[in-house]
Every structure is written in C-alpha cells, then in structure tokens.
Design a protein around this motif. Structure first.
Motif, PDB file in Angstrom:
ATOM      1  N   ASN A  60     -12.978 -30.935 -31.331  1.00 49.70           N
ATOM      2  CA  ASN A  60     -14.537 -30.473 -30.357  1.00 49.70           C
ATOM      3  C   ASN A  60     -14.724 -29.416 -28.838  1.00 49.70           C
ATOM      4  O   ASN A  60     -15.080 -29.749 -28.439  1.00 49.70           O
ATOM      5  CB  ASN A  60     -15.679 -30.880 -30.807  1.00 49.70           C
ATOM      6  N   LEU A  61     -14.111 -30.149 -27.891  1.00 48.51           N
ATOM      7  CA  LEU A  61     -13.816 -29.569 -26.972  1.00 48.51           C
ATOM      8  C   LEU A  61     -14.367 -28.347 -26.757  1.00 48.51           C
ATOM      9  O   LEU A  61     -15.150 -27.718 -25.885  1.00 48.51           O
ATOM     10  CB  LEU A  61     -12.299 -29.783 -25.928  1.00 48.51           C
ATOM     11  N   LEU A  62     -13.646 -27.223 -27.740  1.00 48.11           N
ATOM     12  CA  LEU A  62     -14.013 -25.603 -27.547  1.00 48.11           C
ATOM     13  C   LEU A  62     -15.199 -25.146 -27.510  1.00 48.11           C
ATOM     14  O   LEU A  62     -16.307 -24.710 -26.810  1.00 48.11           O
ATOM     15  CB  LEU A  62     -13.023 -25.145 -28.248  1.00 48.11           C
ATOM     16  N   GLU A  63     -15.763 -26.158 -28.799  1.00 45.13           N
ATOM     17  CA  GLU A  63     -16.973 -25.932 -28.769  1.00 45.13           C
ATOM     18  C   GLU A  63     -17.645 -26.422 -27.720  1.00 45.13           C
ATOM     19  O   GLU A  63     -19.624 -25.840 -27.269  1.00 45.13           O
ATOM     20  CB  GLU A  63     -18.004 -27.072 -30.087  1.00 45.13           C
ATOM     21  N   LEU A  64     -17.816 -28.146 -27.451  1.00 41.21           N
ATOM     22  CA  LEU A  64     -18.641 -28.178 -26.185  1.00 41.21           C
ATOM     23  C   LEU A  64     -18.152 -27.484 -25.121  1.00 41.21           C
ATOM     24  O   LEU A  64     -18.578 -27.715 -24.031  1.00 41.21           O
ATOM     25  CB  LEU A  64     -18.414 -29.520 -25.586  1.00 41.21           C
ATOM     26  N   ALA A  65     -17.326 -26.626 -25.069  1.00 39.93           N
ATOM     27  CA  ALA A  65     -17.689 -25.676 -23.830  1.00 39.93           C
ATOM     28  C   ALA A  65     -16.731 -26.914 -22.168  1.00 39.93           C
ATOM     29  O   ALA A  65     -17.511 -26.217 -21.495  1.00 39.93           O
ATOM     30  CB  ALA A  65     -18.385 -24.775 -23.050  1.00 39.93           C
ATOM     31  N   MET A  66     -15.676 -27.296 -22.751  1.00 38.56           N
ATOM     32  CA  MET A  66     -15.522 -28.707 -21.163  1.00 38.56           C
ATOM     33  C   MET A  66     -14.096 -28.630 -21.708  1.00 38.56           C
ATOM     34  O   MET A  66     -13.875 -28.301 -22.542  1.00 38.56           O
ATOM     35  CB  MET A  66     -16.136 -29.767 -21.548  1.00 38.56           C
ATOM     36  N   THR A  67     -13.321 -28.891 -20.514  1.00 39.97           N
ATOM     37  CA  THR A  67     -11.745 -28.866 -20.256  1.00 39.97           C
ATOM     38  C   THR A  67     -12.457 -30.828 -20.487  1.00 39.97           C
ATOM     39  O   THR A  67     -13.441 -31.672 -20.552  1.00 39.97           O
ATOM     40  CB  THR A  67     -11.335 -28.864 -19.173  1.00 39.97           C
ATOM     41  N   ALA A  68     -10.465 -31.346 -21.048  1.00 36.04           N
ATOM     42  CA  ALA A  68     -10.737 -33.128 -20.872  1.00 36.04           C
ATOM     43  C   ALA A  68     -10.820 -33.185 -19.544  1.00 36.04           C
ATOM     44  O   ALA A  68     -11.755 -34.548 -19.795  1.00 36.04           O
ATOM     45  CB  ALA A  68      -8.875 -32.917 -21.645  1.00 36.04           C
ATOM     46  N   ASP A  69     -10.499 -33.056 -18.459  1.00 40.30           N
ATOM     47  CA  ASP A  69     -10.479 -33.041 -17.224  1.00 40.30           C
ATOM     48  C   ASP A  69     -12.798 -33.632 -16.915  1.00 40.30           C
ATOM     49  O   ASP A  69     -12.689 -34.003 -16.420  1.00 40.30           O
ATOM     50  CB  ASP A  69     -10.535 -32.885 -16.567  1.00 40.30           C
ATOM     51  N   ILE A  70     -13.447 -32.548 -17.231  1.00 39.09           N
ATOM     52  CA  ILE A  70     -14.628 -32.917 -16.923  1.00 39.09           C
ATOM     53  C   ILE A  70     -15.216 -33.538 -18.208  1.00 39.09           C
ATOM     54  O   ILE A  70     -16.633 -34.095 -17.566  1.00 39.09           O
ATOM     55  CB  ILE A  70     -15.283 -30.495 -17.403  1.00 39.09           C
ATOM     56  N   ALA A  71     -14.384 -33.242 -19.072  1.00 39.37           N
ATOM     57  CA  ALA A  71     -15.045 -34.630 -20.156  1.00 39.37           C
ATOM     58  C   ALA A  71     -14.590 -36.021 -19.305  1.00 39.37           C
ATOM     59  O   ALA A  71     -16.143 -36.132 -19.580  1.00 39.37           O
ATOM     60  CB  ALA A  71     -14.328 -34.883 -21.333  1.00 39.37           C
ATOM     61  N   ARG A  72     -13.685 -36.021 -18.994  1.00 34.69           N
ATOM     62  CA  ARG A  72     -13.812 -37.581 -17.898  1.00 34.69           C
ATOM     63  C   ARG A  72     -14.379 -37.829 -16.907  1.00 34.69           C
ATOM     64  O   ARG A  72     -14.748 -38.988 -17.210  1.00 34.69           O
ATOM     65  CB  ARG A  72     -12.085 -37.907 -18.397  1.00 34.69           C
ATOM     66  N   THR A  73     -13.747 -36.921 -16.213  1.00 31.19           N
ATOM     67  CA  THR A  73     -14.604 -37.600 -15.055  1.00 31.19           C
ATOM     68  C   THR A  73     -16.010 -37.027 -14.800  1.00 31.19           C
ATOM     69  O   THR A  73     -16.785 -37.317 -13.481  1.00 31.19           O
ATOM     70  CB  THR A  73     -14.230 -36.317 -13.808  1.00 31.19           C
ATOM     71  N   LYS A  74     -16.521 -35.580 -15.659  1.00 34.05           N
ATOM     72  CA  LYS A  74     -18.635 -35.749 -15.019  1.00 34.05           C
ATOM     73  C   LYS A  74     -19.542 -35.864 -16.780  1.00 34.05           C
ATOM     74  O   LYS A  74     -19.875 -36.497 -16.158  1.00 34.05           O
ATOM     75  CB  LYS A  74     -18.134 -34.279 -14.574  1.00 34.05           C
ATOM     76  N   GLN A  75     -18.638 -35.048 -17.358  1.00 33.94           N
ATOM     77  CA  GLN A  75     -19.848 -35.400 -19.322  1.00 33.94           C
ATOM     78  C   GLN A  75     -19.706 -36.557 -19.465  1.00 33.94           C
ATOM     79  O   GLN A  75     -21.134 -37.794 -19.711  1.00 33.94           O
ATOM     80  CB  GLN A  75     -20.125 -34.887 -19.531  1.00 33.94           C
ATOM     81  N   PHE A  76     -18.610 -37.459 -19.373  1.00 33.29           N
ATOM     82  CA  PHE A  76     -18.461 -38.952 -19.987  1.00 33.29           C
ATOM     83  C   PHE A  76     -19.722 -40.262 -18.723  1.00 33.29           C
ATOM     84  O   PHE A  76     -20.845 -40.736 -19.717  1.00 33.29           O
ATOM     85  CB  PHE A  76     -17.263 -39.927 -20.149  1.00 33.29           C
ATOM     86  N   PRO A  77     -18.893 -40.183 -17.629  1.00 31.89           N
ATOM     87  CA  PRO A  77     -20.338 -40.796 -16.263  1.00 31.89           C
ATOM     88  C   PRO A  77     -21.492 -40.118 -16.526  1.00 31.89           C
ATOM     89  O   PRO A  77     -22.715 -41.154 -16.601  1.00 31.89           O
ATOM     90  CB  PRO A  77     -19.622 -40.122 -15.022  1.00 31.89           C
ATOM     91  N   GLU A  78     -21.587 -39.190 -16.838  1.00 37.54           N
ATOM     92  CA  GLU A  78     -23.512 -39.269 -17.147  1.00 37.54           C
ATOM     93  C   GLU A  78     -23.373 -39.229 -18.605  1.00 37.54           C
ATOM     94  O   GLU A  78     -25.060 -40.199 -18.464  1.00 37.54           O
ATOM     95  CB  GLU A  78     -23.372 -37.047 -17.234  1.00 37.54           C
ATOM     96  N   GLU A  79     -23.028 -39.777 -19.577  1.00 40.61           N
ATOM     97  CA  GLU A  79     -23.813 -39.932 -20.445  1.00 40.61           C
ATOM     98  C   GLU A  79     -23.797 -41.543 -20.475  1.00 40.61           C
ATOM     99  O   GLU A  79     -24.763 -42.158 -21.074  1.00 40.61           O
ATOM    100  CB  GLU A  79     -22.285 -39.788 -22.228  1.00 40.61           C
ATOM    101  N   LEU A  80     -23.133 -41.977 -19.873  1.00 39.39           N
ATOM    102  CA  LEU A  80     -22.959 -43.887 -19.725  1.00 39.39           C
ATOM    103  C   LEU A  80     -24.166 -44.120 -18.715  1.00 39.39           C
ATOM    104  O   LEU A  80     -24.763 -44.852 -19.585  1.00 39.39           O
ATOM    105  CB  LEU A  80     -21.458 -44.066 -18.916  1.00 39.39           C
ATOM    106  N   ALA A  81     -24.544 -43.240 -17.503  1.00 38.64           N
ATOM    107  CA  ALA A  81     -25.318 -43.311 -17.145  1.00 38.64           C
ATOM    108  C   ALA A  81     -27.208 -43.152 -17.115  1.00 38.64           C
ATOM    109  O   ALA A  81     -27.802 -43.792 -17.544  1.00 38.64           O
ATOM    110  CB  ALA A  81     -25.809 -42.461 -16.004  1.00 38.64           C
TER     111      ALA A  81
END
Length: 149
Positions: A60-81
């Motif tokens: 679902n990366l395309l639907e979420l409009a993000m790259t794997a790198d953004i998912a790993r380094t930005k979005q996932f840490p934000e979700e964890l917080a």
C-alpha cells in the motif's frame, strides 16, 4: 595431562553453547502468529525494536504516498511515538491463516493473516516471508487505519 586439557576444553565449549542456547528467548519468532504477537507488543509500547518485524515496502505504499525510506525513518517513528503516549496494551493474537495472495494478483506469494486482540479492539495484520522470516506489512495496517481500506 593432554586428555585433561582436551576434556576441559570440550566441557567449557559445551557449557558455552548451552548458555548461548538458554538465552534464545530473544530469537526471531518462527510462525506468523508469534511474529505478530511480538510485533504488536513492541508496537503498542512504542518500542523501536518493532521495526525488526516490519516490511516497510509493503503493497500500500503508493496509496499512502510514501517511499519505503520515509515509512522507515519518518512515519514509523512518528507512529511509535503516538503509541508510546497511549501506553502499552494487552495483546493476544488469536488466529493465523496462511494462504497465497491471489486476491491481489500474486498467486505465487505466500501471505499470512493474523487476528490480534489489542485491548478492546481487533487488529488484522498481513505478514509476508522475507528471506525466510515473516514480516508485518505495516502499510496494510496504516491503510486500514487511515483510509478504512
């Protein structure tokens, strides 16, 4: 005397292997249900170790409009917080179904669907094998939460 050293070495080697084996509680889980359980425990606690169980370039990366790198380094840490602020919850993964991903046009891709009870809610995780290890496709969870997919 030589036998004594050989015997001592063999005994010490055996003990070291046994000691290493005893500490295997941190070993990577083998089944999708075990991976989902460990992932959800870490994820809901906001623990960054949850990333060890994640497939970041999920379907679902395309639907979420993000790259794997953004998912790993930005979005996932934000979700964890966000999760950490909510505090840990009781987790129980109750079912597991392993099948192929024919619904999405991938009849040769093995996938697992795991149902987990998270507090009072039910979460459904999709896992795929990566290099012999089951990984949670976090983009399925995000798409479901963000867009009701």
């Amino acid at each position: 005397m030589k036998k004594f050293f050989v015997l001592t070495f063999a005994l010490m080697f055996g003990l070291s292997i046994t000691a290493c084996g005893a500490g295997q509680s941190g070993a990577y889980p083998k089944t999708p249900k075990e991976v989902a359980q460990r992932f959800m425990e870490l994820y809901t606690a906001g623990d960054s170790a949850a990333a060890d169980y994640v497939l970041f370039d999920g379907r679902n990366l395309l639907e979420l409009a993000m790259t794997a790198d953004i998912a790993r380094t930005k979005q996932f840490p934000e979700e964890l917080a966000k999760r950490k602020a909510q505090g840990p919850e009781k987790i129980e993964c109750v079912s597991e179904r392993i099948t192929t991903d024919e619904d999405n046009g991938n009849p040769n891709l093995e996938v697992a669907y795991v149902e987990c009870k998270v507090g009072e809610q039910t979460e459904y995780l999709m896992l795929v094998p990566v290099d012999g290890l089951w990984k949670v496709d976090i983009t399925v969870l995000w798409a479901s939460e963000w867009f009701g997919m």
